[in-house]
Design a protein around this motif. Structure first.
Motif, PDB file in Angstrom:
ATOM      1  N   MET A  25      -2.023  10.937  -0.803  1.00 50.54           N
ATOM      2  CA  MET A  25      -3.317  10.738  -1.430  1.00 50.54           C
ATOM      3  C   MET A  25      -4.415  10.657  -0.382  1.00 50.54           C
ATOM      4  O   MET A  25      -4.201  10.200   0.749  1.00 50.54           O
ATOM      5  CB  MET A  25      -3.298   9.463  -2.267  1.00 50.54           C
ATOM      6  CG  MET A  25      -2.432   9.589  -3.513  1.00 50.54           C
ATOM      7  SD  MET A  25      -2.445   8.103  -4.506  1.00 50.54           S
ATOM      8  CE  MET A  25      -1.322   7.090  -3.584  1.00 50.54           C
ATOM      9  N   GLU A  26      -5.597  11.065  -0.781  1.00 52.18           N
ATOM     10  CA  GLU A  26      -6.730  11.032   0.132  1.00 52.18           C
ATOM     11  C   GLU A  26      -7.078   9.593   0.479  1.00 52.18           C
ATOM     12  O   GLU A  26      -7.489   9.298   1.595  1.00 52.18           O
ATOM     13  CB  GLU A  26      -7.915  11.742  -0.527  1.00 52.18           C
ATOM     14  CG  GLU A  26      -9.141  11.838   0.352  1.00 52.18           C
ATOM     15  CD  GLU A  26     -10.263  12.598  -0.323  1.00 52.18           C
ATOM     16  OE1 GLU A  26     -11.408  12.350   0.020  1.00 52.18           O
ATOM     17  OE2 GLU A  26      -9.954  13.429  -1.203  1.00 52.18           O
ATOM     18  N   HIS A  27      -6.956   8.699  -0.466  1.00 50.64           N
ATOM     19  CA  HIS A  27      -7.247   7.292  -0.253  1.00 50.64           C
ATOM     20  C   HIS A  27      -5.989   6.483  -0.550  1.00 50.64           C
ATOM     21  O   HIS A  27      -5.122   6.907  -1.301  1.00 50.64           O
ATOM     22  CB  HIS A  27      -8.399   6.842  -1.152  1.00 50.64           C
ATOM     23  CG  HIS A  27      -9.669   7.621  -0.938  1.00 50.64           C
ATOM     24  ND1 HIS A  27     -10.492   7.394   0.131  1.00 50.64           N
ATOM     25  CD2 HIS A  27     -10.227   8.623  -1.653  1.00 50.64           C
ATOM     26  CE1 HIS A  27     -11.526   8.223   0.077  1.00 50.64           C
ATOM     27  NE2 HIS A  27     -11.381   8.987  -0.998  1.00 50.64           N
ATOM     28  N   ARG A  71       0.861  -1.182   0.000  1.00 46.98           N
ATOM     29  CA  ARG A  71       0.000   0.000   0.000  1.00 46.98           C
ATOM     30  C   ARG A  71       0.888   1.219   0.000  1.00 46.98           C
ATOM     31  O   ARG A  71       1.985   1.199   0.525  1.00 46.98           O
ATOM     32  CB  ARG A  71      -0.924   0.020   1.229  1.00 46.98           C
ATOM     33  CG  ARG A  71      -2.050  -0.990   1.161  1.00 46.98           C
ATOM     34  CD  ARG A  71      -2.960  -0.866   2.369  1.00 46.98           C
ATOM     35  NE  ARG A  71      -4.127  -1.712   2.215  1.00 46.98           N
ATOM     36  CZ  ARG A  71      -5.252  -1.340   1.634  1.00 46.98           C
ATOM     37  NH1 ARG A  71      -5.349  -0.138   1.136  1.00 46.98           N
ATOM     38  NH2 ARG A  71      -6.273  -2.153   1.530  1.00 46.98           N
ATOM     39  N   GLY A  72       0.409   2.295  -0.590  1.00 49.75           N
ATOM     40  CA  GLY A  72       1.224   3.502  -0.628  1.00 49.75           C
ATOM     41  C   GLY A  72       0.379   4.719  -0.890  1.00 49.75           C
ATOM     42  O   GLY A  72      -0.824   4.641  -1.030  1.00 49.75           O
ATOM     43  N   ASP A 105      -9.568   2.635  -4.282  1.00 50.24           N
ATOM     44  CA  ASP A 105     -10.965   2.354  -3.936  1.00 50.24           C
ATOM     45  C   ASP A 105     -11.543   1.255  -4.836  1.00 50.24           C
ATOM     46  O   ASP A 105     -12.685   1.333  -5.290  1.00 50.24           O
ATOM     47  CB  ASP A 105     -11.817   3.622  -4.049  1.00 50.24           C
ATOM     48  CG  ASP A 105     -11.393   4.681  -3.047  1.00 50.24           C
ATOM     49  OD1 ASP A 105     -10.870   4.309  -1.976  1.00 50.24           O
ATOM     50  OD2 ASP A 105     -11.565   5.880  -3.343  1.00 50.24           O
ATOM     51  N   GLY A 106     -10.717   0.244  -5.116  1.00 54.26           N
ATOM     52  CA  GLY A 106     -11.166  -0.893  -5.908  1.00 54.26           C
ATOM     53  C   GLY A 106     -11.115  -0.690  -7.411  1.00 54.26           C
ATOM     54  O   GLY A 106     -11.425  -1.616  -8.174  1.00 54.26           O
TER      55      GLY A 106
END
Length: 203
Positions: free
Chosen positions: A8-10, A3-4, A69-70
């Motif tokens: 970023m907001e998400h 994950r990174g 977000d997928g």
């Protein structure tokens, strides 16, 4: 996988690609073919054609997808550098980020995941073949990709002039190189990525 994206907001998730991703990844790639000289391909591949390319890559090399977000928003993969056994420890790399998602750290996250996987395989040299303008930037091509790879630790190996013709213009191409492993006289063979992934999953 990883994950990174602290800026970023998400969070962006990096995971291994499968052939089921082909339609989404082909859609990411198509505007680069149609609207830019970033790739010297003239016609976007179909989803079926893209899946066939993925199948060939996944037979030995890593192929990763970035999701936000997928939603797939980028991908990266390694491929054969040259079809001779003495080149087995070298690969060519490719990274594409969906239009509108540049500048969010997605390309860096993809490259980091790709480099980690290649290191686990025993790959030593990463190469990037990058289209660049002949002279000034234009609306279809800049030297941003070259600069991006410089920030990742690549060095410029050489530049070929006027070797790509697209959209009525001639473009240059540069080769860039990054060493990621030790070069030895008794170099062990490179292992298939799926073998490495299966071994890691079984721990």
């Amino acid at each position: 996988m990883t994950r990174g994206g602290s800026a970023m907001e998400h969070m962006v998730t990096i995971r291994p690609a499968t052939e089921a991703d082909a339609p989404a990844l082909a859609a990411i790639y198509a505007p680069y073919v149609r609207d830019t000289a970033i790739t010297f391909e003239y016609e976007p591949p179909t989803a079926e054609g893209f899946a066939a390319r993925m199948r060939s890559t996944l037979a030995f090399y890593p192929y990763v997808v970035a999701e936000l977000d997928g939603l797939p928003v980028g991908y990266a993969y390694a491929s054969v550098f040259k079809g001779r056994p003495a080149y087995d420890w070298a690969v060519e790399t490719s990274i594409y980020v969906a239009r509108g998602y540049a500048g969010r750290g997605i390309g860096r996250a993809l490259h980091d995941a790709l480099e980690h996987a290649l290191t686990a395989q025993g790959v030593l040299n990463m190469y990037a073949c990058i289209a660049v303008p002949h002279g000034e930037d234009d609306e279809t091509l800049t030297r941003n990709s070259q600069q991006f790879h410089e920030h990742l630790g690549y060095r410029l190996v050489g530049e070929f002039e006027l070797c790509g013709y697209k959209g009525g213009r001639w473009y240059n191409m540069v080769w860039m190189e990054k060493m990621i492993g030790e070069h030895r006289a008794d170099q062990p063979p490179v292992k298939p990525f799926l073998e490495i992934a299966a071994s890691a999953a079984g721990r």
